[in-house]
Scaffold this motif. Structure first.
Motif, PDB file in Angstrom:
ATOM      1  N   LEU A 179      -6.756   3.235   5.710  1.00 40.33           N
ATOM      2  CA  LEU A 179      -7.444   2.710   4.534  1.00 40.33           C
ATOM      3  C   LEU A 179      -8.618   1.831   4.940  1.00 40.33           C
ATOM      4  O   LEU A 179      -9.708   1.904   4.367  1.00 40.33           O
ATOM      5  CB  LEU A 179      -6.456   1.904   3.690  1.00 40.33           C
ATOM      6  CG  LEU A 179      -6.989   1.287   2.395  1.00 40.33           C
ATOM      7  CD1 LEU A 179      -7.186   2.377   1.353  1.00 40.33           C
ATOM      8  CD2 LEU A 179      -6.044   0.226   1.868  1.00 40.33           C
ATOM      9  N   MET A 180      -8.404   1.013   5.975  1.00 42.86           N
ATOM     10  CA  MET A 180      -9.460   0.093   6.401  1.00 42.86           C
ATOM     11  C   MET A 180     -10.421   0.744   7.388  1.00 42.86           C
ATOM     12  O   MET A 180     -11.282   0.065   7.933  1.00 42.86           O
ATOM     13  CB  MET A 180      -8.832  -1.138   7.059  1.00 42.86           C
ATOM     14  CG  MET A 180      -7.973  -1.928   6.105  1.00 42.86           C
ATOM     15  SD  MET A 180      -7.782  -3.615   6.694  1.00 42.86           S
ATOM     16  CE  MET A 180      -6.133  -3.693   7.202  1.00 42.86           C
ATOM     17  N   LYS A 181     -10.217   2.035   7.657  1.00 46.44           N
ATOM     18  CA  LYS A 181     -11.078   2.778   8.588  1.00 46.44           C
ATOM     19  C   LYS A 181     -11.114   2.130   9.958  1.00 46.44           C
ATOM     20  O   LYS A 181     -12.155   2.086  10.624  1.00 46.44           O
ATOM     21  CB  LYS A 181     -12.507   2.920   8.038  1.00 46.44           C
ATOM     22  CG  LYS A 181     -12.602   3.708   6.749  1.00 46.44           C
ATOM     23  CD  LYS A 181     -12.963   5.153   7.015  1.00 46.44           C
ATOM     24  CE  LYS A 181     -12.861   6.012   5.757  1.00 46.44           C
ATOM     25  NZ  LYS A 181     -12.058   7.193   5.896  1.00 46.44           N
ATOM     26  N   TYR A 240       0.819  -1.210   0.000  1.00 41.44           N
ATOM     27  CA  TYR A 240       0.000   0.000   0.000  1.00 41.44           C
ATOM     28  C   TYR A 240       0.859   1.270   0.000  1.00 41.44           C
ATOM     29  O   TYR A 240       0.569   2.218  -0.719  1.00 41.44           O
ATOM     30  CB  TYR A 240      -0.951  -0.006   1.203  1.00 41.44           C
ATOM     31  CG  TYR A 240      -1.899   1.166   1.222  1.00 41.44           C
ATOM     32  CD1 TYR A 240      -2.755   1.416   0.150  1.00 41.44           C
ATOM     33  CD2 TYR A 240      -1.923   2.047   2.300  1.00 41.44           C
ATOM     34  CE1 TYR A 240      -3.613   2.497   0.154  1.00 41.44           C
ATOM     35  CE2 TYR A 240      -2.788   3.133   2.315  1.00 41.44           C
ATOM     36  CZ  TYR A 240      -3.626   3.352   1.243  1.00 41.44           C
ATOM     37  OH  TYR A 240      -4.480   4.438   1.258  1.00 41.44           O
ATOM     38  N   TYR A 247      -5.576   9.912  -6.426  1.00 38.89           N
ATOM     39  CA  TYR A 247      -5.151   8.658  -7.045  1.00 38.89           C
ATOM     40  C   TYR A 247      -4.835   8.886  -8.511  1.00 38.89           C
ATOM     41  O   TYR A 247      -5.606   8.575  -9.395  1.00 38.89           O
ATOM     42  CB  TYR A 247      -6.216   7.577  -6.853  1.00 38.89           C
ATOM     43  CG  TYR A 247      -6.434   7.260  -5.392  1.00 38.89           C
ATOM     44  CD1 TYR A 247      -5.469   6.550  -4.677  1.00 38.89           C
ATOM     45  CD2 TYR A 247      -7.564   7.696  -4.712  1.00 38.89           C
ATOM     46  CE1 TYR A 247      -5.628   6.281  -3.326  1.00 38.89           C
ATOM     47  CE2 TYR A 247      -7.738   7.431  -3.363  1.00 38.89           C
ATOM     48  CZ  TYR A 247      -6.768   6.720  -2.673  1.00 38.89           C
ATOM     49  OH  TYR A 247      -6.922   6.464  -1.339  1.00 38.89           O
ATOM     50  N   TYR A 256      -4.305   1.052   8.372  1.00 36.48           N
ATOM     51  CA  TYR A 256      -5.430   1.212   9.298  1.00 36.48           C
ATOM     52  C   TYR A 256      -6.367   2.304   8.804  1.00 36.48           C
ATOM     53  O   TYR A 256      -7.586   2.192   8.914  1.00 36.48           O
ATOM     54  CB  TYR A 256      -4.949   1.575  10.707  1.00 36.48           C
ATOM     55  CG  TYR A 256      -4.094   0.530  11.381  1.00 36.48           C
ATOM     56  CD1 TYR A 256      -4.250  -0.824  11.080  1.00 36.48           C
ATOM     57  CD2 TYR A 256      -3.137   0.887  12.314  1.00 36.48           C
ATOM     58  CE1 TYR A 256      -3.458  -1.776  11.695  1.00 36.48           C
ATOM     59  CE2 TYR A 256      -2.340  -0.064  12.932  1.00 36.48           C
ATOM     60  CZ  TYR A 256      -2.504  -1.397  12.609  1.00 36.48           C
ATOM     61  OH  TYR A 256      -1.721  -2.329  13.220  1.00 36.48           O
ATOM     62  N   SER A 310      -7.339  10.867   9.852  1.00 34.66           N
ATOM     63  CA  SER A 310      -7.010   9.461   9.656  1.00 34.66           C
ATOM     64  C   SER A 310      -7.802   8.542  10.586  1.00 34.66           C
ATOM     65  O   SER A 310      -7.675   7.335  10.510  1.00 34.66           O
ATOM     66  CB  SER A 310      -5.503   9.239   9.834  1.00 34.66           C
ATOM     67  OG  SER A 310      -5.128   9.551  11.143  1.00 34.66           O
ATOM     68  N   SER A 311      -8.610   9.122  11.471  1.00 32.85           N
ATOM     69  CA  SER A 311      -9.348   8.222  12.362  1.00 32.85           C
ATOM     70  C   SER A 311     -10.804   8.113  11.916  1.00 32.85           C
ATOM     71  O   SER A 311     -11.308   8.944  11.181  1.00 32.85           O
ATOM     72  CB  SER A 311      -9.275   8.724  13.799  1.00 32.85           C
ATOM     73  OG  SER A 311      -9.870   9.990  13.895  1.00 32.85           O
ATOM     74  N   LYS A 312     -11.452   7.082  12.398  1.00 28.65           N
ATOM     75  CA  LYS A 312     -12.835   6.831  12.027  1.00 28.65           C
ATOM     76  C   LYS A 312     -13.739   7.932  12.583  1.00 28.65           C
ATOM     77  O   LYS A 312     -13.457   8.481  13.639  1.00 28.65           O
ATOM     78  CB  LYS A 312     -13.262   5.469  12.594  1.00 28.65           C
ATOM     79  CG  LYS A 312     -14.267   4.748  11.737  1.00 28.65           C
ATOM     80  CD  LYS A 312     -14.473   3.339  12.258  1.00 28.65           C
ATOM     81  CE  LYS A 312     -15.449   3.310  13.412  1.00 28.65           C
ATOM     82  NZ  LYS A 312     -15.696   1.958  13.902  1.00 28.65           N
TER      83      LYS A 312
END
Lengths: 284, 261, 332
Positions: free
Chosen positions: B121-123, A29, A46, B119, C69-71
């Protein structure tokens, strides 16, 4: 036969899932990210580009790479300079003493590394213990600048990473056959030529092992550069950290990381050429 | 004779270099001044204060939780993984073997940011879970390498013998393999535990709210000047480690003595 | 191994008990390091029976990185500075604030409201402000210092500590050169770079967390730092003089904001409203002498008029940030 497969499945699945999800995937990634563009506020566009790789060869960043490598090399060199005589002198002791001494080398590293780095602030600063002692002994008039410069970083790195050099070097030095050294001595070889002709060739892979384990972290430990370098010198670790946390340019940070991985792999190849085993790198 | 004195002085200097910061740390935990600058007089107050500093205790608690959980998981996965990788062949085995060296050799910061990226990217919510996952990520290879050093050919013969006698794979594993590789597993686990306890770089990138670890907490206050209660906590931790180490060494020593009789 | 597993289970159980039974709710707060005294937080927890999960950051960019970057729903209340408020609004990361739920917002001095970064305070309310000043240790230095350009004097070799903040330091160089603090003209930036390279030998360290420590330990005699830090240093070392640079200064105002998708909105309002009480603001400024936007007797000795008459906010500069970033790497 079926039971055999079940055992194989239980043994292998976790480690394979782990290797793919937590090693391969993250690296693939960031490789992907390194070819993306960034927008001004930390977003990722992207869109394929090589510009991040051109950017890292910009003179600004090349200078940082060089400075960081120089700091890491100096630390590695200092570690070798301490570890060699230390191991050679320990060689004369009984095995029991030797083992005890090596254990004692490890003990400080069971305490928090930041606290130990903080101990160095107390020692090195202008009004710190070392300067006060030197002034009181009338050795110097004005306090020396021992930290908030590159010297401070090198001291901190050398200190933090020293055991990673002492362990492989001492185990290589202890393994040298005593009869070899005695034979050389009988033939009239002095200590210097014994060191050059016997000790160095016999321990070279151990030294390179240690050098890898010192040099590679030393280009990345941003917290030591921050604390003992006073934030003045950027090392590669700070550069990557800034791209991810302050400059909000993840693609550039990824490109620098990929570049570092390639350099690391190159160094590991040299190590293997010198007869080193990969398994020895992780053994402490 | 002179030569020997010089050698011992050199060794002593190396130990002074290694222990000086620790001595300072322990000394200042008994210092009445808050600033860690001059030594005023002896006090035990910081050891009492320690138990009122909720944030520090919470960070200590998180650190222990992370270290224990990640050590247990990575030891289990690492031990059975090392055995499996030695015993069986499968497609892409080489790839997996090589992947396992990556966390050992690449700079920690690269592992840290790549885990952070994935992390995000996968939320995944950053917090204790992601720190534990990350610590597992860098610990497993050390366990595997450590166990692998104890998997030798003699062990293979024993296993084959057990097999011929009709023991199942599981039985062979628990009765023959595990006792043989125990030293490797233990040293791998100790290594994983210490690495986790002291990790700054990887936790720095993968921590979230309410998941402050001791190293992160110390990092955030180090420039303001660490208060002596932090010194007190690390002194206590050091004391515990030394006691554990010496007692295990003592027990091992006694076992060897008994075996010698 | 068995013992370890048992120990782990015990720890899990204990942690479940301690967080589950004693509080009826939580609020997830992300704030600057050393900003709210521990006892202020503890009083809130005791009064409302709400647990404060307190995380910290040391720069706005770190905050942005953590938020983006956090949920969604990870954090409730955050304290971004002026330009970061604007940026977070434009990225859609904040939610509007309902002032009806903040009865104590009447305590706010109007001078601090309706600033350029959030014109009608839809998303933010000011928490604390401060400005950049010069601090000089008069024990060692008697010279007349009034302008940023005075810092270039060769006498001050290795004697200056600067805040580790690229926008503030590059902004200072631009002000010294007579340009706007937010200038993006590349020729002006080149001049700023030259200026900073001239200064480089005089710089002892960059430190954003605690430049005051350098004064307390007499490690450096001149500092470019936040006014609040300088006042703390002065308390420890009375020989410190605080100087307001003639070219002007950067202002920074940190604001209460609520993150979009926050899970504990009501608790977030309770927390903010609590911090807006006059007596709580007094407690905070007593420990950290920032300028409170509330109508209270300020502990800070800088006048509110001076803050705004010669002060400039850091503004968003879009993609030009890359030039700033590179300049920063060049001078380090």
């Amino acid at each position: 036969m079926k039971k055999n497969n079940l055992f194989k499945f239980i043994c292998l699945t976790p480690v394979i899932v782990y290797a793919i999800l937590l090693i391969l995937l993250p690296l693939v990634y960031i490789l992907f990210l390194s070819f993306c563009e960034s927008d001004s506020y930390g977003g990722i566009i992207y869109h394929f580009t090589l510009s991040n790789y051109f950017t890292i060869f910009d003179i600004t960043y090349v200078k940082i790479f060089l400075k960081s490598s120089l700091i890491a090399l100096s630390s590695t060199f200092l570690c070798i300079l301490i570890s060699y005589p230390f191991s050679i002198f320990l060689r004369d002791k009984s095995e029991k003493t030797r083992n005890l001494m090596i254990k004692l080398v490890m003990v400080p590293f069971l305490t928090n590394s930041l606290i130990r780095t903080y101990g160095w602030i107390v020692l090195l600063r202008k009004t710190g213990i070392i300067n006060s002692a030197l002034i009181n002994l009338n050795i110097i008039d004005h306090p020396l600048n021992l930290m908030y410069n590159n010297l401070g970083i090198v001291i901190g790195m050398t200190y933090t990473l020293l055991p990673f050099m002492i362990l492989p070097v001492s185990s290589a030095v202890f393994k040298i056959d005593q009869s070899l050294i005695e034979a050389a001595r009988d033939l009239g070889a002095g200590p210097i030529s014994i060191f050059r002709k016997i000790i160095v060739p016999e321990t070279i892979s151990g030294v390179f092992n240690g050098s890898l384990m010192v040099f590679i972290p030393a280009i990345g430990y941003f917290f030591i550069a921050d604390i003992l370098g006073g934030g003045k010198a950027m090392i590669i670790g700070n550069l990557i950290k800034n791209q991810f946390l302050t400059a909000r340019n993840w693609p550039l940070g990824s490109a620098i990381s990929i570049f570092l991985i390639i350099v690391t792999f190159g160094l590991v190849q040299i190590y293997k050429k010198l007869g080193g085993k990969l398994d020895d790198l992780g053994g402490m | 004779m002179k030569n020997k004195v010089f050698k011992n002085i050199f060794i002593a200097f190396v130990f002074l270099f290694l222990y000086l910061p620790i001595i300072i740390l322990v000394l200042y935990s008994f210092n009445s001044s808050k600033m860690n600058i001059i030594f005023e007089h002896f006090t035990l107050d910081w050891y009492k204060n320690l138990f009122d500093n909720r944030e520090l205790l919470m960070a200590f608690f998180n650190t222990m939780l992370i270290a224990i959980t990640s050590t247990v998981i990575s030891t289990v996965v690492g031990v059975i993984g090392a055995v499996g990788l030695k015993k069986y062949n499968f497609p892409f085995k080489n790839l997996i073997n090589n992947l396992l060296y990556i966390p050992i050799v690449i700079p920690e910061i690269v592992l840290g940011i790549s885990l952070l990226s994935i992390y995000t990217l996968m939320k995944l919510e950053l917090g204790l879970f992601t720190i534990i996952l990350s610590h597992i990520a860098f610990s497993i290879p050390f366990v595997v390498v450590s166990v692998r050093s104890t998997l030798n050919d003699r062990l293979k013969t024993y296993e084959e013998a057990a097999h011929d006698l009709g023991a199942s794979n599981f039985k062979t594993f628990f009765k023959i393999t595990l006792p043989q590789i125990k030293p490797g597993a233990v040293s791998g686990a100790i290594l994983a535990f210490t690495l986790s306890l002291d990790d700054v770089v990887i936790s720095y990138f993968t921590a979230g709210p309410g998941s402050n670890t001791l190293p992160l907490k110390i990092y955030s206050i180090i420039k303001t000047g660490i208060t002596p209660d932090v010194n007190a906590l690390t002194t206590l931790m050091l004391l515990v480690t030394i006691i554990v180490l010496t007692t295990t060494a003592f027990i091992q020593g006694r076992k060897i003595m008994e075996a010698a009789k | 191994m068995k013992k370890v597993i048992v120990l782990m289970i015990v720890i899990f159980l204990l942690s479940g008990c301690s967080s589950g039974s004693s509080y009826k709710g939580v609020v997830n707060v992300l704030n600057w390091t050393s900003y709210i005294p521990d006892n202020v937080i503890k009083d809130f927890e005791d009064e409302y029976n709400i647990k404060v999960n307190y995380g910290t950051y040391s720069s706005n960019e770190e905050l942005l990185a953590k938020i983006s970057s956090s949920k969604e729903g990870t954090y409730d209340v955050i304290f971004p500075s002026d330009y970061m408020v604007e940026l977070l609004i434009s990225k859609g990361l904040l939610q509007k604030i309902d002032k009806n739920k903040l009865s104590n917002s009447v305590n706010v001095d109007r001078t601090f409201l309706n600033q350029t970064y959030d014109m009608s305070n839809d998303y933010s309310l000011p928490f604390l402000s401060t400005i950049v000043v010069m601090a000089v240790n008069r024990n060692h230095l008697k010279d007349n210092i009034s302008s940023y350009n005075d810092l270039l004097n060769e006498k001050y070799k290795n004697n200056i500590v600067l805040i580790d903040d690229q926008r503030i330091i590059i902004g200072m160089a631009l002000l010294a050169k007579g340009y706007d603090m937010n200038d993006t003209n590349i020729y002006h930036l080149d001049e700023a770079k030259e200026w900073l390279l001239d200064l480089k030998d005089n710089v002892k360290a960059y430190d954003s967390d605690s430049p005051k420590t350098f004064f307390i330990t007499e490690e450096a005699d001149i500092g470019i730092m936040w006014h609040a830090e300088a006042e703390i240093a002065k308390e420890e070392n009375p020989n410190i003089e605080i100087i307001y640079p003639s070219e002007g200064h950067a202002i920074s105002t940190d604001n209460y904001t609520i993150v979009k998708g926050a899970k504990n909105i009501n608790n977030a309002y309770l927390f903010i409203n609590y911090l807006m009480r006059k007596e709580v603001a007094l407690k905070i400024t007593e420990e950290y002498p920032y300028i409170s936007p509330l109508k209270i007797t300020q502990k800070s000795k800088v006048s509110v008029d001076h803050v705004f008459s010669k002060g400039f906010y850091v503004k968003n500069i879009g993609l030009d940030i890359k030039n700033y970033d590179k300049l920063w790497a060049d001078i380090k």
